[in-house]
Scaffold this active site. Structure first.
Site, PDB file in Angstrom:
ATOM      1  N   PRO A  53       0.816  -1.222   0.000  1.00  0.00           N
ATOM      2  CA  PRO A  53       0.000   0.000   0.000  1.00  0.00           C
ATOM      3  C   PRO A  53       0.846   1.266   0.000  1.00  0.00           C
ATOM      4  CG  PRO A  53      -0.057  -1.090   2.145  1.00  0.00           C
ATOM      5  CD  PRO A  53       0.669  -2.003   1.220  1.00  0.00           C
ATOM      6  N   MET A  54       0.466   2.231  -0.827  1.00  0.00           N
ATOM      7  CA  MET A  54       1.217   3.490  -0.880  1.00  0.00           C
ATOM      8  C   MET A  54       0.261   4.664  -1.005  1.00  0.00           C
ATOM      9  SD  MET A  54       4.410   2.588  -3.363  1.00  0.00           S
ATOM     10  CE  MET A  54       3.330   1.660  -4.417  1.00  0.00           C
ATOM     11  N   CYS A  84       3.388   2.876   9.731  1.00  0.00           N
ATOM     12  CA  CYS A  84       3.527   4.229   9.176  1.00  0.00           C
ATOM     13  C   CYS A  84       4.408   5.099  10.078  1.00  0.00           C
ATOM     14  CB  CYS A  84       2.154   4.877   8.987  1.00  0.00           C
ATOM     15  SG  CYS A  84       2.305   6.534   8.288  1.00  0.00           S
ATOM     16  N   LYS A 143       0.404  -4.973   8.831  1.00  0.00           N
ATOM     17  CA  LYS A 143       1.674  -4.607   8.188  1.00  0.00           C
ATOM     18  C   LYS A 143       2.481  -3.776   9.173  1.00  0.00           C
ATOM     19  CE  LYS A 143       3.550  -2.533   3.978  1.00  0.00           C
ATOM     20  NZ  LYS A 143       3.956  -1.188   4.404  1.00  0.00           N
ATOM     21  N   ASN A 195       9.029  -7.357   2.747  1.00  0.00           N
ATOM     22  CA  ASN A 195       8.866  -6.154   1.931  1.00  0.00           C
ATOM     23  C   ASN A 195      10.051  -5.214   2.131  1.00  0.00           C
ATOM     24  OD1 ASN A 195       7.295  -3.122   2.607  1.00  0.00           O
ATOM     25  ND2 ASN A 195       7.386  -3.876   0.526  1.00  0.00           N
ATOM     26  N   ASP A 242      12.685  -2.917  -0.908  1.00  0.00           N
ATOM     27  CA  ASP A 242      13.761  -2.897  -1.908  1.00  0.00           C
ATOM     28  C   ASP A 242      13.671  -4.004  -2.957  1.00  0.00           C
ATOM     29  OD1 ASP A 242      14.647  -0.745  -0.499  1.00  0.00           O
ATOM     30  OD2 ASP A 242      16.392  -1.740   0.388  1.00  0.00           O
ATOM     31  N   ARG A 256       7.464   0.804  -4.192  1.00  0.00           N
ATOM     32  CA  ARG A 256       7.910   1.851  -5.110  1.00  0.00           C
ATOM     33  C   ARG A 256       8.265   1.364  -6.505  1.00  0.00           C
ATOM     34  NH1 ARG A 256      12.069   3.909  -0.763  1.00  0.00           N
ATOM     35  NH2 ARG A 256      11.997   1.652  -0.472  1.00  0.00           N
TER      36      ARG A 256
END
Ligand SMILES: Cc1cc2nc3c(=O)[nH]c(=O)nc-3n(C[C@H](O)[C@H](O)[C@H](O)COP(=O)(O)O)c2cc1C
Length: 341
Positions: A20-21, A110, A152, A216, A218, A241
């Site tokens: 999620p972003m 976050c 997460k 998760n 890189d 990303r």
């Protein structure tokens, strides 16, 4: 009613999900990623408190789901009290547009000050007791609604408080049905390298639980996807990303993980421009043209990254304010690429 993570997926193989972003995980982009191989994609984080206080109208656009395009759907919430999560989940399930959601994902990672200062997101890593209470209550609520509950998180709040393994155990013992770990501390935000060894230690701490575990951080291509699974022992992985402007990464990763011949066919500039327009059209349907173009300013340059003249085109795209302007800039860019400019 289905409410086990393994009812939703074939969990015997590595799942590959879009991480999620905020600002990027629009419903249209999530659908695009699913069409190219992503198993699922949680929405960006939404405040449970705001839903409880104001209802869903204000937050709806961040929670929009499209099961037909996305397959399995997941809504991510942040908050800092068990009751807020439980109440928000019930409110969401009372809305016919959101009621079909399959998974509620709790954000405990976050690092943004606005979220952390409310005791939510990664701040919960500093209070494992409260985190456990939140997961327990959220799981009970999820079960009563026929939904799956996942979490997460990160490796710790700072490098001096790497409590990941203990924290992962709390999450699992309190009822998380899947856990995703981003291999950075909250203090790192998105800087430095993701620490896959810390992810491995967290995975190891809960390996006997049978809870599905995502690594998760890189993953940039097929080989780094393979490497993160090998290094951490995780069941599956999430990609953030590297998927922006490159949703084809899911096809590449899936091929690589299943040992299929990877033809390594990079999308052409023309295919990338078409996909950019598809995403822009989708976002326009969601929020209207003006906002779609403005919000896509951070995404559009990612599609043309690496192509000749990308820097110049990027500047032009960031100034565009209508779909027509975007199309014109892309047309000019393609003409130049084909030597007709
Ligand atoms: C712009 C941006 C927004 C993000 N928003 C969220 C979010 O809403 N919820 C969440 O759990 N993680 C969020 N993340 C973290 C990503 O999901 C992911 O954990 C992180 O980027 C590391 O993965 P990557 O190296 O594949 O990008 C965000 C990351 C970025 C860069």
């Amino acid at each position: 009613m289905k409410h086990a993570f393994s009812d939703l997926f074939d969990t015997k193989r590595p799942l590959v999900a879009l991480s999620p972003m905020a600002g990027f995980s629009s419903v249209s982009f999530r659908g695009i990623c699913h069409s190219l191989g992503s198993d699922y994609a949680p929405t960006e984080l939404t405040s449970a408190r705001s839903i409880v206080m104001n209802g869903i109208a204000k937050s709806y656009r961040f929670m929009t789901i499209d099961p037909a395009a996305e397959g399995v759907t997941a809504i991510q919430l942040f908050g800092n009290t068990p009751d807020d999560f439980a109440e928000a989940m019930k409110i969401i399930c009372d809305d016919p547009r959101l009621a079909p959601v399959d998974i509620f994902d709790i954000n405990m990672g976050c690092p943004v000050p606005k979220v952390v200062k409310t005791g939510a997101g990664s701040a919960l890593m500093k209070d494992p007791v409260l985190a456990g209470k939140i997961v327990k209550k959220a799981r009970e609520t999820a079960e009563s609604l026929g939904k799956v509950l996942t979490v997460k998180t990160r490796t710790g709040f700072t490098e001096l408080t790497l409590n990941g393994p203990e924290f992962a155990r709390v999450l699992v013992e309190s009822g998380a049905e899947a856990v995703c770990v981003h291999g950075r501390t909250a203090k790192q935000m998105y800087t430095g390298k993701a620490d896959w060894e810390q992810i491995r230690l967290m995975r190891e701490a809960v390996s006997k639980s049978g809870v599905y575990f995502f690594a998760n951080g890189d993953v940039k291509d097929g080989s780094s996807a393979k490497a993160i699974l090998e290094a951490t022992g995780a069941d599956g992985l999430m990609i953030g990303r590297a998927a922006c402007g490159n949703p084809w990464i899911f096809t590449e990763v899936k091929n690589c993980l299943s040992g299929k011949e990877n033809d390594n066919k990079m999308p052409t500039l023309s295919e990338k421009c078409d996909m950019l327009i598809t995403e822009l059209e989708g976002r326009t349907r969601e929020v209207g043209e003006k906002l779609a173009v403005t919000e896509m300013r951070s995404v559009m340059p990612q599609y043309i990254k690496g192509f000749p003249g990308a820097a110049k085109v990027k500047v032009a795209l960031c100034r565009a304010s209508t779909k027509m302007e975007v199309r014109q800039i892309l047309d000019d860019c393609l003409k130049e690429e084909n030597g007709n400019g």
